[in-house]
Design a protein around this motif. Structure first.
Motif, PDB file in Angstrom:
ATOM      1  N   PHE A  87       0.783  -1.305   0.013  1.00  0.00           N
ATOM      2  CA  PHE A  87       0.033  -0.061   0.076  1.00  0.00           C
ATOM      3  C   PHE A  87       0.825   1.129   0.027  1.00  0.00           C
ATOM      4  N   PRO A  88       0.802   1.951  -1.013  1.00  0.00           N
ATOM      5  CA  PRO A  88       1.651   3.346  -1.013  1.00  0.00           C
ATOM      6  C   PRO A  88       1.464   4.298   0.174  1.00  0.00           C
ATOM      7  N   ASP A  89       0.199   4.347   0.680  1.00  0.00           N
ATOM      8  CA  ASP A  89      -0.001   5.126   1.805  1.00  0.00           C
ATOM      9  C   ASP A  89       0.503   4.430   3.133  1.00  0.00           C
ATOM     10  N   VAL A  90       0.814   3.383   3.139  1.00  0.00           N
ATOM     11  CA  VAL A  90       1.535   2.824   4.349  1.00  0.00           C
ATOM     12  C   VAL A  90       3.001   3.166   4.316  1.00  0.00           C
ATOM     13  N   ARG A  91       3.587   3.069   3.181  1.00  0.00           N
ATOM     14  CA  ARG A  91       4.930   3.226   2.889  1.00  0.00           C
ATOM     15  C   ARG A  91       5.082   4.768   2.973  1.00  0.00           C
ATOM     16  N   ALA A  92       4.499   5.743   2.543  1.00  0.00           N
ATOM     17  CA  ALA A  92       4.315   7.126   2.962  1.00  0.00           C
ATOM     18  C   ALA A  92       4.429   7.450   4.375  1.00  0.00           C
ATOM     19  N   ALA A  93       3.501   6.534   5.069  1.00  0.00           N
ATOM     20  CA  ALA A  93       3.242   7.154   6.369  1.00  0.00           C
ATOM     21  C   ALA A  93       4.677   6.479   7.402  1.00  0.00           C
ATOM     22  N   LEU A  94       5.409   5.577   6.885  1.00  0.00           N
ATOM     23  CA  LEU A  94       6.778   5.069   7.404  1.00  0.00           C
ATOM     24  C   LEU A  94       8.006   5.859   7.049  1.00  0.00           C
ATOM     25  N   LEU A  95       7.702   6.661   5.986  1.00  0.00           N
ATOM     26  CA  LEU A  95       8.832   7.309   5.236  1.00  0.00           C
ATOM     27  C   LEU A  95       9.710   8.323   6.346  1.00  0.00           C
ATOM     28  N   ALA A  96       8.919   9.146   7.088  1.00  0.00           N
ATOM     29  CA  ALA A  96       9.688  10.214   7.749  1.00  0.00           C
ATOM     30  C   ALA A  96      10.387   9.592   8.959  1.00  0.00           C
ATOM     31  N   GLN A  97       9.865   8.473   9.426  1.00  0.00           N
ATOM     32  CA  GLN A  97      10.586   8.019  10.709  1.00  0.00           C
ATOM     33  C   GLN A  97      11.999   7.195  10.167  1.00  0.00           C
ATOM     34  N   ALA A 103      19.178  10.310   9.717  1.00  0.00           N
ATOM     35  CA  ALA A 103      19.546  11.613   9.773  1.00  0.00           C
ATOM     36  C   ALA A 103      20.489  11.740  11.153  1.00  0.00           C
ATOM     37  N   GLN A 104      20.788  10.849  11.795  1.00  0.00           N
ATOM     38  CA  GLN A 104      21.402  10.833  13.215  1.00  0.00           C
ATOM     39  C   GLN A 104      22.720  11.381  12.748  1.00  0.00           C
ATOM     40  N   PRO A 105      23.214  12.290  13.710  1.00  0.00           N
ATOM     41  CA  PRO A 105      24.711  12.807  13.443  1.00  0.00           C
ATOM     42  C   PRO A 105      25.694  12.035  12.847  1.00  0.00           C
ATOM     43  N   ALA A 106      25.933  10.733  13.584  1.00  0.00           N
ATOM     44  CA  ALA A 106      27.211   9.742  13.123  1.00  0.00           C
ATOM     45  C   ALA A 106      26.636   9.168  12.014  1.00  0.00           C
ATOM     46  N   GLY A 107      25.390   9.175  11.548  1.00  0.00           N
ATOM     47  CA  GLY A 107      25.069   8.449  10.571  1.00  0.00           C
ATOM     48  C   GLY A 107      24.152   7.159  10.678  1.00  0.00           C
ATOM     49  N   ALA A 108      24.048   6.356   9.888  1.00  0.00           N
ATOM     50  CA  ALA A 108      23.250   4.893  10.196  1.00  0.00           C
ATOM     51  C   ALA A 108      23.406   4.028   9.159  1.00  0.00           C
ATOM     52  N   VAL A 109      23.236   2.557   9.702  1.00  0.00           N
ATOM     53  CA  VAL A 109      22.743   1.479   8.591  1.00  0.00           C
ATOM     54  C   VAL A 109      21.212   1.282   8.457  1.00  0.00           C
ATOM     55  N   LEU A 110      20.684   1.297   7.297  1.00  0.00           N
ATOM     56  CA  LEU A 110      19.498   0.753   7.333  1.00  0.00           C
ATOM     57  C   LEU A 110      19.420  -0.217   6.427  1.00  0.00           C
ATOM     58  N   ASP A 111      18.623  -1.254   6.514  1.00  0.00           N
ATOM     59  CA  ASP A 111      18.567  -2.101   5.648  1.00  0.00           C
ATOM     60  C   ASP A 111      16.813  -2.679   5.153  1.00  0.00           C
ATOM     61  N   GLY A 112      16.512  -3.123   4.264  1.00  0.00           N
ATOM     62  CA  GLY A 112      15.092  -3.287   3.685  1.00  0.00           C
ATOM     63  C   GLY A 112      15.140  -3.345   2.042  1.00  0.00           C
ATOM     64  N   ARG A 113      14.088  -2.898   1.442  1.00  0.00           N
ATOM     65  CA  ARG A 113      13.872  -3.101  -0.018  1.00  0.00           C
ATOM     66  C   ARG A 113      14.042  -1.974  -0.791  1.00  0.00           C
ATOM     67  N   ASP A 114      13.892  -0.622  -0.131  1.00  0.00           N
ATOM     68  CA  ASP A 114      13.926   0.419  -0.765  1.00  0.00           C
ATOM     69  C   ASP A 114      14.647   1.576  -0.441  1.00  0.00           C
ATOM     70  N   ILE A 115      15.740   1.291   0.597  1.00  0.00           N
ATOM     71  CA  ILE A 115      16.559   2.327   1.027  1.00  0.00           C
ATOM     72  C   ILE A 115      17.334   3.012   0.115  1.00  0.00           C
ATOM     73  N   GLY A 116      18.129   2.498  -0.800  1.00  0.00           N
ATOM     74  CA  GLY A 116      18.817   3.166  -1.662  1.00  0.00           C
ATOM     75  C   GLY A 116      17.987   3.828  -2.717  1.00  0.00           C
ATOM     76  N   THR A 117      16.574   3.175  -3.013  1.00  0.00           N
ATOM     77  CA  THR A 117      16.027   3.887  -4.240  1.00  0.00           C
ATOM     78  C   THR A 117      15.336   5.104  -3.583  1.00  0.00           C
ATOM     79  N   VAL A 118      14.449   4.928  -2.392  1.00  0.00           N
ATOM     80  CA  VAL A 118      13.553   5.694  -1.848  1.00  0.00           C
ATOM     81  C   VAL A 118      13.704   6.503  -0.464  1.00  0.00           C
ATOM     82  N   ILE A 119      14.275   5.714   0.272  1.00  0.00           N
ATOM     83  CA  ILE A 119      14.453   6.325   1.848  1.00  0.00           C
ATOM     84  C   ILE A 119      15.831   7.075   1.822  1.00  0.00           C
ATOM     85  N   CYS A 120      16.762   6.849   1.401  1.00  0.00           N
ATOM     86  CA  CYS A 120      18.094   7.465   1.337  1.00  0.00           C
ATOM     87  C   CYS A 120      18.852   7.477  -0.177  1.00  0.00           C
ATOM     88  N   PRO A 121      18.349   8.063  -1.034  1.00  0.00           N
ATOM     89  CA  PRO A 121      18.747   8.064  -2.288  1.00  0.00           C
ATOM     90  C   PRO A 121      19.983   8.722  -2.472  1.00  0.00           C
TER      91      PRO A 121
END
Ligand code: C5P
Length: 206
Positions: A87-97, A103-121
């Motif tokens: 559901f696109p609306d579910v994805r949109a609701a989880l985007l900001a978090q 955006a933490q100062p030191a950086g972060a590691v995120l894993d998923g399906r769309d991190i490189g394409t959508v969340i952290c392009p």
């Protein structure tokens, strides 16, 4: 430093993400847990997984800091998560978090399906971790057997193929390597070999 790791179910991306996070002393977010948590809220409330408005409401009020990993693991919850994740609306609701975690100062590691394409392009390091479906099913089976749990390799392989098809075939944020991602095929590699290969890739990008 933001390290974006994507890949299909049971590709080993979670293990690699954890090890890279420990190596660089970075916080780690397994974003699959967010979709699993949304699915669990619906199931706990006795609602069907296609109850879109409820799924969006659950996603909107989810707190990444309080996810109960143990309750969210397991194949049935992964399957349920991939239904609400379409559901696109579910994805949109989880985007900001997810973006604020990254955006933490030191950086972060995120894993998923769309991190490189959508969340952290703009992430400087993007890995797309993959392995053949057969190898992923074999690993998952060994993992379950190791924990003394029942494991049917053929059923696990069918489940992996179904989830791959759903995650790759959806219209919004399908499972796809970002154009600037480095593909790491871990078929035939041990966890240590995969980690060393990932480490080399990260080092070459920072
Ligand atoms: O990674 P994991 O198996 O926990 O993810 C469960 C499901 O959540 C995936 O099959 C996928 O449909 C969805 N997901 C997603 N985008 C992410 C992480 C997970 O769509 N970034």
């Amino acid at each position: 430093m933001i390290i974006a790791i994507d890949g299909p179910a049971a590709s080993g991306k979670g293990t690699l993400a954890k090890r890279l996070a420990a190596h660089y002393g970075l916080p780690h977010l397994d974003t699959g847990l967010l979709y699993r948590a949304v699915a669990k809220r619906l199931l706990d409330a006795g609602l069907p997984l296609d109850a879109r408005d409820h799924a969006v409401a659950a996603a909107t009020t989810l707190d990444v800091a309080t996810l109960d990993e143990d309750a969210l693991r397991g194949r049935p919850m992964g399957e349920a998560a991939s239904i609400v994740a379409a559901f696109p609306d579910v994805r949109a609701a989880l985007l900001a978090q997810q973006r604020s975690f990254a955006a933490q100062p030191a950086g972060a590691v995120l894993d998923g399906r769309d991190i490189g394409t959508v969340i952290c392009p703009d992430a400087p390091v993007k890995l797309f971790v993959t392995a053949s479906a057969e190898e992923r099913a074999r690993r998952r089976t060994l993992e379950l057997v190791g924990r003394g749990e029942p494991a049917d390799e053929a059923a696990i392989l069918a489940d992996i193929r179904r989830r791959d098809a759903r995650d790759s075939g959806r219209a919004t944020a399908p499972l796809l390597p970002a154009p600037d991602a480095v593909i790491l095929d871990t078929t035939g590699l041990t966890i240590e070999e995969a980690f060393q290969a990932a480490l080399q890739l990260v080092e070459s990008r920072i």
